[in-house]
Design a protein around this motif. Structure first.
Motif, PDB file in Angstrom:
ATOM      1  N   ARG A   3       0.838  -1.183   0.000  1.00 46.26           N
ATOM      2  CA  ARG A   3       0.000   0.000   0.000  1.00 46.26           C
ATOM      3  C   ARG A   3       0.877   1.239   0.000  1.00 46.26           C
ATOM      4  NH1 ARG A   3      -3.181  -0.386   5.201  1.00 46.26           N
ATOM      5  NH2 ARG A   3      -1.305  -1.436   5.888  1.00 46.26           N
ATOM      6  N   SER A   8      -2.662   6.618  -2.229  1.00 45.80           N
ATOM      7  CA  SER A   8      -3.934   6.938  -1.604  1.00 45.80           C
ATOM      8  C   SER A   8      -4.264   8.411  -1.763  1.00 45.80           C
ATOM      9  CB  SER A   8      -3.893   6.575  -0.114  1.00 45.80           C
ATOM     10  OG  SER A   8      -3.693   5.198   0.052  1.00 45.80           O
ATOM     11  N   LEU A   9      -3.227   9.257  -1.608  1.00 51.17           N
ATOM     12  CA  LEU A   9      -3.443  10.685  -1.780  1.00 51.17           C
ATOM     13  C   LEU A   9      -3.811  11.006  -3.214  1.00 51.17           C
ATOM     14  CD1 LEU A   9      -0.525  12.131   0.355  1.00 51.17           C
ATOM     15  CD2 LEU A   9      -2.945  12.090   0.920  1.00 51.17           C
ATOM     16  N   ALA A  11      -5.300   9.112  -5.250  1.00 51.50           N
ATOM     17  CA  ALA A  11      -6.650   8.638  -5.512  1.00 51.50           C
ATOM     18  C   ALA A  11      -7.673   9.673  -5.085  1.00 51.50           C
ATOM     19  CB  ALA A  11      -6.896   7.328  -4.779  1.00 51.50           C
ATOM     20  N   ARG A  12      -7.261  10.532  -4.169  1.00 48.79           N
ATOM     21  CA  ARG A  12      -8.167  11.589  -3.744  1.00 48.79           C
ATOM     22  C   ARG A  12      -7.970  12.816  -4.617  1.00 48.79           C
ATOM     23  NH1 ARG A  12      -6.051  10.866   1.566  1.00 48.79           N
ATOM     24  NH2 ARG A  12      -5.584  13.088   1.660  1.00 48.79           N
ATOM     25  N   ILE A 295      -5.325   8.621   5.653  1.00 48.61           N
ATOM     26  CA  ILE A 295      -4.866   7.847   4.498  1.00 48.61           C
ATOM     27  C   ILE A 295      -5.710   6.589   4.338  1.00 48.61           C
ATOM     28  CG2 ILE A 295      -2.967   6.436   3.611  1.00 48.61           C
ATOM     29  CD1 ILE A 295      -2.514   9.376   3.229  1.00 48.61           C
ATOM     30  N   ARG A 296      -5.938   5.896   5.440  1.00 46.75           N
ATOM     31  CA  ARG A 296      -6.693   4.640   5.374  1.00 46.75           C
ATOM     32  C   ARG A 296      -8.137   4.862   4.912  1.00 46.75           C
ATOM     33  NH1 ARG A 296      -4.553   4.115  10.685  1.00 46.75           N
ATOM     34  NH2 ARG A 296      -2.667   2.844  10.755  1.00 46.75           N
ATOM     35  N   THR A 297      -8.733   5.955   5.369  1.00 47.55           N
ATOM     36  CA  THR A 297     -10.131   6.218   5.049  1.00 47.55           C
ATOM     37  C   THR A 297     -10.310   7.117   3.835  1.00 47.55           C
ATOM     38  OG1 THR A 297     -10.170   8.100   6.586  1.00 47.55           O
ATOM     39  CG2 THR A 297     -10.793   5.932   7.461  1.00 47.55           C
ATOM     40  N   LYS A 298      -9.184   7.537   3.250  1.00 49.84           N
ATOM     41  CA  LYS A 298      -9.213   8.434   2.090  1.00 49.84           C
ATOM     42  C   LYS A 298      -9.995   9.710   2.393  1.00 49.84           C
ATOM     43  CE  LYS A 298      -8.670   4.714  -1.255  1.00 49.84           C
ATOM     44  NZ  LYS A 298      -9.193   4.061  -2.501  1.00 49.84           N
TER      45      LYS A 298
END
Length: 307
Positions: A3, A8-9, A11-12, A295-298
């Motif tokens: 991961r 993740s960032l 993706a946002r 990060i985990r929850t976006k």
């Protein structure tokens, strides 16, 4: 699957056989591999000229495209060994560093960061210093290095690009030092390199906001030498630049490379210690937990006032 913090960032919203160039070739198609096909983390290739001769240019490519080439400890161990091996090869005159797939390296490994919460500040200081040293071994090779930023270079990925001697990028590549959005100060020498490359005002903006830039914006700030429209154009220009260096006197190029690195190298040792110490403190903070949860929850992190 590994991961990646930065993914993740994002993706946002944020056999050595010459390969003849062809019109529709993929980036780096002119290179021929010198490693086994099952190489897990990195690929090392040698550039061949039209006459089949080695040009003196090697490419090191991160080979974890599914994780956007997230930097892990295991990858760092392999990277460091490759740098040691390449440094011994007197036929090498320049190196290009790039990433397989759509990213250069979109940041650090989230599992690695999760583990920092459980470790003591003293242990984390040592862990981070060692982790930095594995990838900063790119500065130990005696020939010039070019980071060809073919896609996202975020967090630790951009730190590594900044440690190279030159940087080229695609114009739309996302680059940045987003550490403060995670609740920790920047590391891997970035607090030193970005200030020396672009000055204190640019360093303050990037390090204190965590802003993500395009390759074109990074060029305007002096962090990237030039930008190109596509990964293929980037590959062509990076190879041309590396070949130009490789065609010059290897003695003069190596000596000049060492001289150009002196100012940053002299500041890096002190800067790396400060970064490791401050990151170790931040790992134990409430802010880091908030950043990791975001990060985990976006989600967008909401940091409270200093305790």
């Amino acid at each position: 699957m590994i991961r990646s913090v930065a993914s993740s960032l994002l993706a946002r919203g944020i056999a050595r056989t010459a390969v003849a160039p062809v019109v529709a070739r993929a980036p780096w198609a002119r290179f021929s591999s010198t490693v086994a096909k099952d190489e897990p983390f990195l690929q090392v290739t040698r550039d061949t000229l039209p006459d089949g001769q080695f040009s003196g240019v090697v490419q090191v490519k991160f080979n974890r495209p599914k994780s956007l080439n997230a930097l892990t400890h295991a990858m760092g161990l392999e990277f460091s060994q490759i740098m040691k091996d390449l440094a011994k090869d007197k036929t090498i005159r320049a190196m290009i560093l790039s990433g397989e797939g759509r990213a250069f390296s979109a940041g650090g490994d989230l599992d690695f960061l999760d583990a920092r919460v459980e470790a003591s500040p003293v242990a984390n200081t040592e862990v981070m210093r060692e982790f930095y040293s594995l990838f900063l071994s790119v500065r130990s090779v005696p020939f010039p290095t070019i980071a060809a930023i073919n896609g996202p270079a975020i967090g630790a990925g951009f730190c590594l690009a900044l440690a190279c001697d030159l940087r080229l990028a695609t114009a739309d590549a996302k680059v940045g030092l987003n550490f403060v959005k995670l609740g920790i100060p920047a590391g891997m020498g970035a607090q030193t390199t970005v200030e020396m490359l672009a000055g204190p005002q640019v360093a303050a903006r990037l390090l204190l906001t965590g802003d993500i830039l395009t390759g074109a914006e990074a060029q305007q700030l002096g962090l990237v030498l030039a930008t190109h429209a596509t990964p293929t154009d980037l590959a062509d220009h990076a190879t041309a630049l590396a070949r130009s260096m490789a065609s010059a006197s290897p003695v003069a190029v190596r000596l000049t490379t060492q001289s150009l690195r002196l100012r940053i190298n002299e500041a890096l040792e002190r800067g790396l210690k400060r970064e490791a110490d401050t990151q170790a403190i931040a790992y134990a903070s409430r802010d880091f937990k908030v950043g990791m949860k975001a990060i985990r929850t976006k989600a967008t992190p909401v940091f409270e006032n200093v305790e």
